[in-house]
Write a protein that holds these residues in place. Structure first.
Motif, PDB file in Angstrom:
ATOM      1  N   SER A   1      40.035  34.596  33.363  1.00 51.16           N
ATOM      2  CA  SER A   1      38.776  35.329  33.210  1.00 51.16           C
ATOM      3  C   SER A   1      38.524  36.248  34.404  1.00 51.16           C
ATOM      4  CB  SER A   1      37.614  34.342  33.054  1.00 51.16           C
ATOM      5  OG  SER A   1      37.799  33.523  31.914  1.00 51.16           O
ATOM      6  N   ALA A   2      38.845  35.787  35.619  1.00 53.59           N
ATOM      7  CA  ALA A   2      38.659  36.636  36.802  1.00 53.59           C
ATOM      8  C   ALA A   2      39.686  37.757  36.859  1.00 53.59           C
ATOM      9  CB  ALA A   2      38.744  35.780  38.069  1.00 53.59           C
ATOM     10  N   TYR A   3      40.890  37.508  36.361  1.00 51.79           N
ATOM     11  CA  TYR A   3      41.966  38.497  36.435  1.00 51.79           C
ATOM     12  C   TYR A   3      41.789  39.595  35.381  1.00 51.79           C
ATOM     13  CZ  TYR A   3      46.704  40.392  36.690  1.00 51.79           C
ATOM     14  OH  TYR A   3      47.792  41.232  36.815  1.00 51.79           O
TER      15      TYR A   3
ATOM     16  N   ILE B   1      36.965  40.422  45.274  1.00 52.67           N
ATOM     17  CA  ILE B   1      35.927  40.360  44.236  1.00 52.67           C
ATOM     18  C   ILE B   1      36.353  39.412  43.117  1.00 52.67           C
ATOM     19  CG2 ILE B   1      34.673  41.716  42.517  1.00 52.67           C
ATOM     20  CD1 ILE B   1      34.853  44.093  44.388  1.00 52.67           C
ATOM     21  N   GLN B   2      37.621  39.483  42.719  1.00 47.60           N
ATOM     22  CA  GLN B   2      38.111  38.593  41.669  1.00 47.60           C
ATOM     23  C   GLN B   2      38.094  37.131  42.117  1.00 47.60           C
ATOM     24  OE1 GLN B   2      41.908  40.541  41.099  1.00 47.60           O
ATOM     25  NE2 GLN B   2      41.240  41.497  39.193  1.00 47.60           N
ATOM     26  N   LYS B   3      38.329  36.902  43.402  1.00 46.34           N
ATOM     27  CA  LYS B   3      38.274  35.527  43.901  1.00 46.34           C
ATOM     28  C   LYS B   3      36.861  34.968  43.799  1.00 46.34           C
ATOM     29  CE  LYS B   3      42.101  36.010  47.165  1.00 46.34           C
ATOM     30  NZ  LYS B   3      42.492  36.101  48.586  1.00 46.34           N
ATOM     31  N   GLU B   4      35.869  35.802  44.112  1.00 45.09           N
ATOM     32  CA  GLU B   4      34.480  35.354  43.968  1.00 45.09           C
ATOM     33  C   GLU B   4      34.167  35.026  42.511  1.00 45.09           C
ATOM     34  OE1 GLU B   4      31.920  38.262  45.623  1.00 45.09           O
ATOM     35  OE2 GLU B   4      32.665  38.033  47.681  1.00 45.09           O
ATOM     36  N   ASN B   5      34.634  35.878  41.601  1.00 50.94           N
ATOM     37  CA  ASN B   5      34.421  35.591  40.175  1.00 50.94           C
ATOM     38  C   ASN B   5      35.153  34.321  39.746  1.00 50.94           C
ATOM     39  OD1 ASN B   5      32.825  37.884  39.840  1.00 50.94           O
ATOM     40  ND2 ASN B   5      34.565  39.172  39.307  1.00 50.94           N
ATOM     41  N   TYR B   6      36.347  34.123  40.287  1.00 53.34           N
ATOM     42  CA  TYR B   6      37.100  32.900  39.956  1.00 53.34           C
ATOM     43  C   TYR B   6      36.326  31.654  40.369  1.00 53.34           C
ATOM     44  CZ  TYR B   6      40.473  29.160  40.719  1.00 53.34           C
ATOM     45  OH  TYR B   6      41.101  27.942  40.741  1.00 53.34           O
TER      46      TYR B   6
END
Length: 548
Positions: free
Chosen positions: A280-282, A385-390
């Motif tokens: 989902s984050a990727y 940013i993707q890590k935060e979403n993950y």
């Protein structure tokens, strides 16, 4: 370097004018000389008079040409001066008839020269006037075009201003007419809603922020795609375990001998919420297609590898054997040592011999090694940013995607005895489990996790553990099936009792039955399975944990 076209044109016109001027000058001189010769031939005067006439005429022609050639381009020639000059130069030495004829010829010649002289300036003047007229028309058209464009661009603004004015008038009229109604509605509707929100925030801090976070970090995929991704990751784990278990057979088939085996296996990541949060984050929004399938396979192969190899070790072994004394080798080998002797009942002498042997033993070492952990995968493929979403997706574990409530009125997170998906039995066989099993004591209340209409199956009285199916209701024993409004089908199996009737509409959280061990069940538990659009989906992804 830019070329000044106007300057080039002016220089060209100047050269053409100078050329025409010189040509006219030559023509005038020649015409004057010829005129004098012809006049002298016709005259009956003496030769001296002819010579004087010729000389005077030539001089008059030269003077005339000089006056004409030095006049401005647009200046008109005075015919009186021409006539006077000709008369003075010619009539002195000619007869009256000759003077008359010479006078007429001079006038005609002068008229022709004047016409040639002023013809080109008139043409240039016409062209100049025509260019000025064209420029004025061009400027006028440009002004018209600019005005038209300006007016067209101004139309939206005029319409917008007109609409604003009209809307303002309508709004003012509406406010004047309905001000009392609006104030009344505020106290009737808005004020109570605000009071409820304030009370909710005060009594349950953060409940609204929690709801918003659940909505923000709901998995951006369809329920079926989420389940397909979960099943694919499980299939990768099953395939890895099968290849790992098959290494001894593979080595034997290759003709390699070994005496012992030594195995080592790391923990394999089976938390599907990590996988779904990562996807989902990727992808931000995704569906389970070939690209996602291949990407998941690539990640899995980066994380885990199977390794095997051989080690050998020499050992000294001591064995005790009994040999007929008459058969002992002579002399005895170094590794032979006679420990004792005895006679059998038939009189045969037996020697008890200790034999020392040095033997090499081969050990097959094979393992599943973790090459990268999941944090390494996250750091490799996701930006900040993707890590935060993950992290947000994983903390919410699906968030608002969990549209179904808890099946029990207590915390059941430690009650799962068999999850959804592939599972392996002790004999190595693999089975796809279509639901989730919750270990629950006999008679535990079971709740509806959604609204819907129920179908029930009853009549099974075999409420006890068994190793096979009793054949009741397809192995589910007593069951309840809820058909949700969106078409999702939820089945509860192996109940001891059913608390609803066929065709009844149930509400979310309503007691629908009690856990048991009916049907094909080896112990008391609840089997919960869900079907959407003809496909089984993982209930653990879509049901909420219990909250008081």
């Amino acid at each position: 370097m830019a070329i000044n076209k106007d300057a080039v044109k002016r220089a060209q016109r100047k050269r053409i004018y100078q050329k025409n001027k010189n040509s006219r000058l030559n023509n005038i001189k020649t015409a004057g000389a010829l005129y004098a010769v012809k006049t002298a031939e016709k005259s009956n005067e003496d030769d001296n008079a002819g010579v004087n006439a010729l000389t005077s005429s030539a001089s008059a022609g030269i003077r005339l040409s000089g006056r004409i050639s030095h006049s401005p381009k647009t200046e008109k020639i005075d015919m009186k001066d021409v006539k006077r000059s000709l008369k003075e130069s010619i009539t002195k030495n000619l007869t009256p008839e000759g003077r008359y004829l010479s006078h007429q010829r001079a006038i005609n010649q002068s008229v022709r020269s004047q016409t040639q002289l002023i013809k080109r300036p008139k043409t240039d003047l016409y062209k100049k006037n025509r260019r000025k007229l064209y420029q004025r028309l061009k400027n006028k058209c440009s002004d018209i075009k600019a005005n038209v464009i300006h007016n067209i661009k101004a139309i939206p603004g005029k319409v917008k201003n007109w609409a604003k004015k009209k809307l303002k008038d309508i709004a003012l009229s509406f406010l004047k007419a309905a001000s009392g109604i609006v104030i009344g509605m505020f106290f009737i509707v808005v004020f109570p809603v605000m009071f409820i929100i304030m009370f909710t925030e005060t009594s349950s801090p953060g409940i609204i922020s929690e709801t918003l976070a659940d909505m923000q970090y709901a998995y951006p995929a369809d329920e079926n795609d989420i389940t397909r991704a979960t099943i694919h990751w499980q299939s990768l784990i099953i395939s890895l375990n099968n290849r790992y278990k098959n290494i001894p057979n593979m080595v034997t088939e290759q003709g390699q001998r070994f005496d012992y085996t030594k195995t080592e296996k790391c923990d394999i990541e089976d938390d599907t919420h990590k996988i779904l949060s990562f996807l989902s984050a990727y992808y931000l929004k995704w569906e389970f297609n070939d690209d996602v399938r291949n990407f998941m396979t690539q990640i899995f192969n980066e994380m885990y590898v199977i390794e095997y190899g051989f080690t050998s070790e020499r050992k000294t072994l001591t064995s005790i054997i009994e040999i007929n004394k008459s058969e002992l080798p002579s002399p005895l080998p170094v590794n032979y040592k006679v420990m004792s002797e005895y006679k059998k009942s038939d009189g045969t002498e037996i020697a008890v011999v200790s034999v020392l042997e040095i033997k090499e033993f081969v050990t097959l070492n094979y393992s599943i090694r973790e090459n990268k952990n999941f944090d390494d995968i996250v750091n490799k493929y996701l930006n900040d940013i993707q890590k935060e979403n993950y992290i947000g997706y994983y903390e919410r574990k699906g968030g608002a995607i969990k549209a179904f409530s808890s099946p029990f009125a207590f915390d059941w997170t430690n009650m799962i005895t068999s999850p959804f998906g592939y599972r392996q039995w002790d004999d190595g066989s693999t089975e796809f489990h279509k639901g989730v099993d919750f270990g629950a004591a006999n008679g535990t209340e079971i709740l509806a996790i959604s609204d819907g209409v129920v179908n029930v199956g009853t009549g099974c009285e075999h409420n006890y553990p068994k190793n096979g199916s009793c054949g009741c209701n397809g192995g589910f024993g007593n069951y309840v099936e809820i058909i949700c409004d969106d078409g999702t089908v939820i089945l509860y199996g192996h109940m001891s009792q059913v608390a609803v009737t066929n065709g009844q509409r149930v509400k979310n959280g309503q007691v629908i039955g009690y856990s048991g061990c009916t049907g094909w069940s080896t112990g008391f538990h609840l089997h919960l399975q869900m079907v959407k659009d003809g496909e089984y989906i993982d209930p653990m992804t879509f049901i909420k944990p219990y909250s008081p």
